[in-house]
Design a protein around this motif. Structure first.
Motif, PDB file in Angstrom:
ATOM      1  N   GLN A 161       0.832  -1.210   0.000  1.00 16.35           N
ATOM      2  CA  GLN A 161       0.000   0.000   0.000  1.00 16.35           C
ATOM      3  C   GLN A 161       0.863   1.256   0.000  1.00 16.35           C
ATOM      4  OE1 GLN A 161      -1.672  -0.815   3.868  1.00 16.35           O
ATOM      5  NE2 GLN A 161      -3.620  -1.516   3.022  1.00 16.35           N
ATOM      6  N   ARG A 189       5.546   5.514  11.470  1.00 16.56           N
ATOM      7  CA  ARG A 189       4.170   5.303  11.926  1.00 16.56           C
ATOM      8  C   ARG A 189       3.472   4.153  11.209  1.00 16.56           C
ATOM      9  NH1 ARG A 189       0.731  10.419  11.485  1.00 16.56           N
ATOM     10  NH2 ARG A 189       2.394  11.769  10.794  1.00 16.56           N
ATOM     11  N   PRO A 232      -0.217  15.957  23.493  1.00 15.80           N
ATOM     12  CA  PRO A 232      -1.170  16.568  22.550  1.00 15.80           C
ATOM     13  C   PRO A 232      -2.026  15.559  21.800  1.00 15.80           C
ATOM     14  CG  PRO A 232       1.120  16.933  21.851  1.00 15.80           C
ATOM     15  CD  PRO A 232       1.153  16.407  23.247  1.00 15.80           C
ATOM     16  N   ARG A 260      -2.561   7.262  14.115  1.00 16.93           N
ATOM     17  CA  ARG A 260      -1.347   7.287  13.304  1.00 16.93           C
ATOM     18  C   ARG A 260      -1.622   7.256  11.801  1.00 16.93           C
ATOM     19  NH1 ARG A 260       2.561   2.734  14.797  1.00 16.93           N
ATOM     20  NH2 ARG A 260       1.335   1.931  16.520  1.00 16.93           N
ATOM     21  N   GLN A 261      -2.853   6.952  11.438  1.00 18.26           N
ATOM     22  CA  GLN A 261      -3.179   6.876  10.017  1.00 18.26           C
ATOM     23  C   GLN A 261      -3.190   8.264   9.397  1.00 18.26           C
ATOM     24  OE1 GLN A 261      -4.007   4.584   7.427  1.00 18.26           O
ATOM     25  NE2 GLN A 261      -2.778   3.385   8.852  1.00 18.26           N
ATOM     26  N   PRO A 262      -2.510   8.442   8.288  1.00 16.75           N
ATOM     27  CA  PRO A 262      -2.607   9.712   7.570  1.00 16.75           C
ATOM     28  C   PRO A 262      -3.929   9.734   6.801  1.00 16.75           C
ATOM     29  CG  PRO A 262      -1.063   8.242   6.457  1.00 16.75           C
ATOM     30  CD  PRO A 262      -1.644   7.475   7.610  1.00 16.75           C
ATOM     31  N   PHE A 313      -3.625   3.124  16.473  1.00 18.71           N
ATOM     32  CA  PHE A 313      -3.351   2.996  15.038  1.00 18.71           C
ATOM     33  C   PHE A 313      -4.201   3.972  14.232  1.00 18.71           C
ATOM     34  CE2 PHE A 313      -0.845  -1.027  13.990  1.00 18.71           C
ATOM     35  CZ  PHE A 313      -0.197  -1.026  15.212  1.00 18.71           C
ATOM     36  N   GLU A 324      -8.189  11.356   6.906  1.00 18.61           N
ATOM     37  CA  GLU A 324      -9.179  12.227   7.548  1.00 18.61           C
ATOM     38  C   GLU A 324     -10.385  11.476   8.088  1.00 18.61           C
ATOM     39  OE1 GLU A 324     -10.011  15.459   4.870  1.00 18.61           O
ATOM     40  OE2 GLU A 324      -7.872  15.929   4.734  1.00 18.61           O
ATOM     41  N   PHE A 357      -2.767  -8.714   7.352  1.00 13.32           N
ATOM     42  CA  PHE A 357      -2.720  -8.167   8.712  1.00 13.32           C
ATOM     43  C   PHE A 357      -2.806  -9.223   9.816  1.00 13.32           C
ATOM     44  CE2 PHE A 357      -3.789  -4.690   5.943  1.00 13.32           C
ATOM     45  CZ  PHE A 357      -2.955  -3.687   6.416  1.00 13.32           C
ATOM     46  N   PRO A 393       9.708   0.255  22.737  1.00 17.70           N
ATOM     47  CA  PRO A 393      10.987   0.902  23.052  1.00 17.70           C
ATOM     48  C   PRO A 393      10.960   1.658  24.372  1.00 17.70           C
ATOM     49  CG  PRO A 393       9.865   2.059  21.267  1.00 17.70           C
ATOM     50  CD  PRO A 393       9.093   0.797  21.528  1.00 17.70           C
ATOM     51  N   GLN A 394       9.780   1.904  24.907  1.00 15.63           N
ATOM     52  CA  GLN A 394       9.693   2.619  26.180  1.00 15.63           C
ATOM     53  C   GLN A 394       9.780   1.687  27.398  1.00 15.63           C
ATOM     54  OE1 GLN A 394       7.644   3.685  23.447  1.00 15.63           O
ATOM     55  NE2 GLN A 394       6.446   5.408  24.182  1.00 15.63           N
ATOM     56  N   LYS A 424      -8.667   6.094   2.219  1.00 15.71           N
ATOM     57  CA  LYS A 424      -8.238   5.606   0.906  1.00 15.71           C
ATOM     58  C   LYS A 424      -8.932   4.281   0.586  1.00 15.71           C
ATOM     59  CE  LYS A 424      -5.117   8.777   1.798  1.00 15.71           C
ATOM     60  NZ  LYS A 424      -5.312   9.670   2.961  1.00 15.71           N
ATOM     61  N   HIS A 481       1.776  18.335  27.142  1.00 16.97           N
ATOM     62  CA  HIS A 481       2.641  17.150  27.214  1.00 16.97           C
ATOM     63  C   HIS A 481       2.147  15.975  26.369  1.00 16.97           C
ATOM     64  CE1 HIS A 481       5.359  18.737  30.217  1.00 16.97           C
ATOM     65  NE2 HIS A 481       4.339  19.132  30.943  1.00 16.97           N
ATOM     66  N   GLN A 486      -8.062   1.585   2.432  1.00 18.58           N
ATOM     67  CA  GLN A 486      -7.064   0.578   2.807  1.00 18.58           C
ATOM     68  C   GLN A 486      -7.291   0.092   4.237  1.00 18.58           C
ATOM     69  OE1 GLN A 486      -3.779   3.324   2.596  1.00 18.58           O
ATOM     70  NE2 GLN A 486      -3.097   2.575   0.603  1.00 18.58           N
ATOM     71  N   ARG A 487      -7.095  -1.197   4.451  1.00 21.56           N
ATOM     72  CA  ARG A 487      -7.007  -1.687   5.829  1.00 21.56           C
ATOM     73  C   ARG A 487      -5.674  -1.249   6.418  1.00 21.56           C
ATOM     74  NH1 ARG A 487      -7.215  -7.842   6.407  1.00 21.56           N
ATOM     75  NH2 ARG A 487      -7.604  -7.550   8.626  1.00 21.56           N
ATOM     76  N   PHE A 488      -5.591  -1.273   7.751  1.00 19.68           N
ATOM     77  CA  PHE A 488      -4.333  -0.886   8.397  1.00 19.68           C
ATOM     78  C   PHE A 488      -4.066  -1.635   9.699  1.00 19.68           C
ATOM     79  CE2 PHE A 488      -6.458   1.583  11.633  1.00 19.68           C
ATOM     80  CZ  PHE A 488      -7.635   1.973  11.018  1.00 19.68           C
ATOM     81  N   HIS A 505       4.258  12.126  26.916  1.00 22.91           N
ATOM     82  CA  HIS A 505       3.499  12.288  25.674  1.00 22.91           C
ATOM     83  C   HIS A 505       2.535  11.136  25.419  1.00 22.91           C
ATOM     84  CE1 HIS A 505       6.726   9.566  24.689  1.00 22.91           C
ATOM     85  NE2 HIS A 505       6.171   9.275  23.532  1.00 22.91           N
ATOM     86  N   LEU A 553      -5.598   9.695  -4.330  1.00 28.52           N
ATOM     87  CA  LEU A 553      -5.482   9.144  -2.981  1.00 28.52           C
ATOM     88  C   LEU A 553      -4.593   9.970  -2.061  1.00 28.52           C
ATOM     89  CD1 LEU A 553      -5.259   5.312  -3.696  1.00 28.52           C
ATOM     90  CD2 LEU A 553      -7.225   6.607  -2.865  1.00 28.52           C
TER      91      LEU A 553
END
Lengths: 496, 496
Positions: A314, A332, B256, B332-334, B329, B336, B400, B103-104, B312, B254, B314-316, B289, A399
């Motif tokens: 994708q 991300r 957002p 984090r998706q670009p 998740f 709207e 996935f 990682p935290q 779009k 701290h 798309q699955r994620f 954060h 897209l």
């Protein structure tokens, strides 16, 4: 419980424990990079006696290591912008920078930065920084010509292009090659050296701040020639000691996502000591989890004709973005691999010019062959490419909104570069968190009350730039030099 | 510059400014929720005199508002796990929790938590917390039956299922309905009340810590009946004052990303005052954060048969994950918009049971019609569905890795729910940052040196759980009660 060393940056010294002031000055500055140098010049020009304490044996800091692009504009345009035909507006610059910083934006700080940006340009010119009145119309990471202006961020890329009129604001010094940083610091250093009321202490390590009983910062402790000196600073102390990218423990703790980067960008002094000194007297550290992290996939600009895909096949971004935005979006993605799919023609450009260092992950005479080489489920990348090519033919990336100029159908044979961090590609990174400050440089505590006598600028502070996804080259040196100046003015005023 | 109030949490009081100690105790505890209550019991049982200062007029904190699921296991299994046929291993629990924190992760803290988890279960049973020896085999957010055990996180979901043998670790109190929190705090409060050496001060606001000249914490200032009292705490102060989700300014600064949530989860006292008191004496605040942010898209469990897609088409994500992971998740998706695509059959379940509140974004007798209603580019969702349905037929989600039991082809007519935060769906959230502590509860500074006399537990500290993407229900109350106990033991030991 071991007694805390009294010269650790995380433990201030109390003035009641100071038996003797070894040095006195109006304004004390920690660090002689772009921020510290500009702070010193302004404080001195306001009549103050200034002392700079620099760990290294020469000035420079991370500014000297950078390209020293400087992000400036607004107000109808700088001289270079106007000469190049760009009439920049403060509002466009403001809207753009607000979008860059997103929910982390410090509106007052960005507003101030934009409103005074043309003035900052003129101040730089006044101290002798040369800019050629010319525009480089290239998609570059740094300017290798001596041109004065170029696009250095996401201005022309979606969604930024829909939020503010795109305008180039990256100002490049009048010098051939990637030599802006050394030239810039040479000029700043000459300006410092010719001012009698600035004294520079090289090889001087700032150890900790000194506070009095009312919690004002009244000086600092430095070590020179293995001797600790108590320095009284009547106007205050300005911390310009850089960020913390070289302190890997601090990076792991505060900005774990940066541990995926390969190359820390900065100078060896970027150990977070300035931030720690400020925190130790109650300064709030903010945005500590954020950093710039990038996959510099261009130049060559023709890489922009490629598409970035995850291990599902994708797409996830418009590939005409700034490389730092791509880097952030890559991190991300819920994906174990990220690829840049190129035509063989553009791959040839890559082989010639790039310094990305990403290995070839697969090639294919057909899309199916490429899918197989990459170990992808069959059909998804094929559909992604079919959709993309259809959009290219129609001239609109429906897209992801990559700009039409970068839309060119991708036909086999194809090459896939492995962009995955940790698999060969160059992944530069640095920190974007630091002490919270007022727009004029005063360090504030968690309640945003200023800590009397304490200022910060450059990467020790958290400035106008807050996220890799909204970074533009020139924002760091722009912010460092501008906020250094303001902090210098404020400390001078306070010092009387 | 306004003089700082001396009773602000961000400014400690110095013992030299204390003219009179109004109260003395061995151990002072701020906050009477799960952490504070357990700390008090342990300190008292170690022979200390304990005082709890609670802002509200009753005990409870955020624990009483929660379901009080408690995440425990390892060591061959708790009594409930073993009775339910699960032989849990410490190593599986450790590997799972390490992956959750990513990682935290604080490895030492997670190791300690896992190694002593069965013992913690037994301690809870000893103080009277009832657990039924039964397992609820349902995909639920909370247990509405009186069963003692259920899966409460991502244990069975990819990639966690590949990293450690899945085992249910969410322990639910023996009570019908979502009533675990009140029952748990009732039991803890009874335990506190019957101990003569614990004194509870209700409606008592902790204002700030008191430090001596060597920066040890020697007490705290509280306000009761509009009177400030200086409290001497010989063993130390334990901060169990919750997180900061109710302090919206602090959240914006701290964390957002949490501002995209709709519902802050916690009690009104979660203003960050405990964290601020700790920071003011040099305590490091970490992971500030991060937060839990969720889209509770199940129950009903049948929502898991749906697929989540971006704007779009798309699955994620694998949709069998815990709801907090989906929430993270989504952020984090670009994209709207985010949609959950359901068959009409499963949509009927949704209408009956869900409390997600997501509106219907579109419906379609055909996929093309749904694409059109959602304003999607034609063809992508169709391809996503075709791929998914093909995988369902073959019994393997190749992209996935949703578990086979949740694979069921999605055939029109279809319904799309709008999962986009801010468009109607319920988006609960709370903070996951706080004071850095040793596994045993000592607050540490930026260099990880303990601050003598200061402890923190529960949400005031940064515990074992660090990310929404790796959250599991029961980790908060589990961590709060466990770390509360350890901090109580340590402070008692120090108080002699």
């Amino acid at each position: 419980m071991a007694a805390a060393s009294k010269t650790n940056p995380s433990q201030p010294r109390h003035s009641r424990d100071v038996t003797q002031w070894d040095l006195e000055t109006d304004v004390a500055i920690v660090g002689f990079g772009g921020a510290g140098g500009c702070a010193a010049i302004e404080a001195a020009d306001a009549g103050s006696e200034v002392r700079i304490f620099e760990l290294a044996s020469a000035s420079g800091g991370s500014t000297a290591l950078s390209s020293a692009e400087i992000y400036m504009g607004g107000g109808g345009g700088t001289r270079v912008q106007r000469a190049s035909g760009f009439e920049d507006s403060t509002e466009d610059m403001f809207q753009f920078m607000m979008a860059c910083a997103g929910p982390q934006a410090d509106e007052a700080k960005i507003r101030n930065y934009c409103e005074r940006s043309v003035e900052h340009f003129e101040w730089l010119v006044d101290i002798g920084v040369p800019f050629k009145d010319s525009f480089l119309d290239e998609r570059a990471i740094m300017c290798l010509t001596d041109d004065g202006l170029l696009f250095t961020g996401n201005e022309k890329a979606y969604p930024f292009s829909t939020l503010a009129k795109p305008c180039p604001r990256g100002h490049n010094l009048y010098v051939e090659g990637d030599n802006g940083g050394p030239l810039f610091m040479k000029i700043v250093t000459e300006n410092v050296d010719k001012r009698d009321n600035i004294h520079v202490h090289y090889e001087s390590r700032a150890l900790t701040l000194i506070v009095d009983d009312s919690d004002e910062v009244v000086g600092l402790v430095v070590r020179e020639n293995q001797r600790e000196l108590n320095v009284r600073a009547r106007g205050g102390v300005i911390l310009c000691a850089g960020g913390f990218v070289m302190n890997r423990e601090m990076v792991a703790k505060h900005a774990p996502k940066l541990t995926q980067g390969t190359e820390p960008i900065g100078n060896p002094g970027d150990t977070g000591s300035g931030i720690q000194m400020g925190m130790a007297v109650g300064g709030a550290a903010i945005n500590m989890h954020e950093g710039f992290i990038s996959l510099p996939f261009y130049p060559p600009a023709s890489m922009t004709y490629g598409i970035a895909v995850n291990d599902k096949g994708q797409r996830f971004i418009n590939e005409d973005v700034y490389h730092g935005r791509l880097g952030d979006f890559v991190l991300r993605q819920p994906s174990e691999r990220i690829y840049l799919i190129l035509s063989v023609e553009h791959y040839a450009d890559y082989e010639q010019v790039s310094y990305l260092g990403a290995p070839v992950a697969g090639t294919g005479e057909t899309v199916a062959e490429l899918e197989q080489e990459l170990g992808l489920r069959g059909g998804v990348l094929a559909h992604t490419l079919a959709t993309y090519n259809e959009d290219c033919a129609a001239g609109e990336d429906t897209l992801f909104h990559k700009a039409p100029q970068w839309l060119q159908a991708l036909e086999p044979p194809l090459v896939a570069l492995d962009l995955t961090p940790g698999r060969g590609a160059f992944v530069p990174h640095f920190t974007l968190g630091g002490l919270d400050t007022l727009p004029t440089g005063e360090v504030v505590d968690e309640q945003r009350r200023p800590i009397p006598g304490l200022y910060a600028a450059g990467r020790t502070a958290c400035g106008v730039v807050r996220r890799a996804e909204g970074y533009a080259s020139g924002m760091s040196v722009g912010d460092a030099t501008f906020t250094g100046r303001l902090a210098g003015q404020q400390a001078a005023r306070r010092g009387g």
